[in-house]
Design an enzyme around this catalytic site. Structure first.
Site, PDB file in Angstrom:
ATOM      1  N   HIS A  52      29.264 -74.694  23.003  1.00 60.31           N
ATOM      2  CA  HIS A  52      29.263 -75.331  24.320  1.00 60.31           C
ATOM      3  C   HIS A  52      30.396 -76.340  24.459  1.00 60.31           C
ATOM      4  CE1 HIS A  52      27.517 -78.955  22.556  1.00 60.31           C
ATOM      5  NE2 HIS A  52      26.459 -78.280  22.112  1.00 60.31           N
ATOM      6  N   CYS A 111      24.595 -77.303  17.041  1.00 60.84           N
ATOM      7  CA  CYS A 111      25.438 -76.371  17.791  1.00 60.84           C
ATOM      8  C   CYS A 111      26.906 -76.660  17.484  1.00 60.84           C
ATOM      9  CB  CYS A 111      25.178 -76.498  19.288  1.00 60.84           C
ATOM     10  SG  CYS A 111      23.467 -76.193  19.788  1.00 60.84           S
TER      11      CYS A 111
END
Length: 227
Positions: free
Chosen positions: A149, A157
């Protein structure tokens, strides 16, 4: 009177907050800009734009993500991205809340145009290998919601910044999520020997590293070109 005025404005504000982008909306916003940025790199690598399929190869130790495109029966390097935010250490993700970035080979499960981190691509973690090892270990609650992201911070992440997220999101939307693969490795096994398995990691981590090393051979260092 003040209460009446506030109530008149409240529905409009609520309606605005509920508006959500679609993937087509994001394509309309960023596709042309992304093409202007990326097509020269694809031209330099002698790869058609948009590509047939792409691979993202992320290295935990150097916080680098390589973009490769498939053309004429082989993988060609396109560019590198700096990983601006990640958490955890080397080793696979084992459970919910360990804030580990997974290690292994993954696909893209979906694209999120309304991410809290600008735009995001969701990995299909846990994959079949993750589930198999968890069953053998007797582990449950493996966690999930692992994304690539935008932004600069992350827990489990890979945060690449908004500009990079736009490029990867647009490519995936154009060619289809099924044509994007992701390989996450603790280090670059193409020129560095495999790691000994640390005492705090499962014994099968060595087998996982061997599998990752085998996948890495599809992306030879000799094919990396300078831009």
């Amino acid at each position: 009177m003040i209460l009446i005025i506030l109530n008149l404005f409240a529905p409009a504000r609520s309606h605005a907050l509920e508006q959500r982008l679609t993937i087509d909306d994001v394509l309309g916003l960023y596709q042309e800009k992304v093409q202007q940025r990326l097509k020269p790199r694809f031209d330099f690598a002698d790869v058609d734009w948009p590509p047939e399929k792409v691979a993202l190869v992320a290295f935990k130790d150097t916080r680098l993500l390589e973009l490769w495109a498939y053309t004429a029966g082989r993988w060609q390097h396109i560019k590198d991205y700096r990983v601006k935010g990640m958490s955890g250490t080397r080793g696979p993700k084992l459970r919910e809340g360990d804030y580990q970035v997974p290690e292994g080979s993954y696909g893209i499960e979906l694209l999120n145009p309304n991410s809290a981190y600008h735009l995001s691509l969701k990995l299909d973690y846990p994959n079949a290998y993750d589930r198999q090892q968890a069953e053998q270990d007797g582990r449950v609650d493996l966690g999930g919601d692992i994304f690539i992201h935008g932004g600069r911070s992350s827990k489990g992440c890979l945060a690449l910044g908004d500009r990079a997220a736009e490029e990867l999101f647009i490519m995936a939307a154009m060619i289809g999520e099924q044509n994007v693969s992701v390989l996450i490795t603790p280090r670059d096994f193409r020129f560095r020997p495999q790691l000994p398995v640390a005492d705090n990691l499962p014994a099968w981590t060595g087998e996982l590293n061997t599998r990752i090393s085998s996948h890495l051979r599809r992306f030879p260092l000799a094919d990396k070109r300078s831009w």
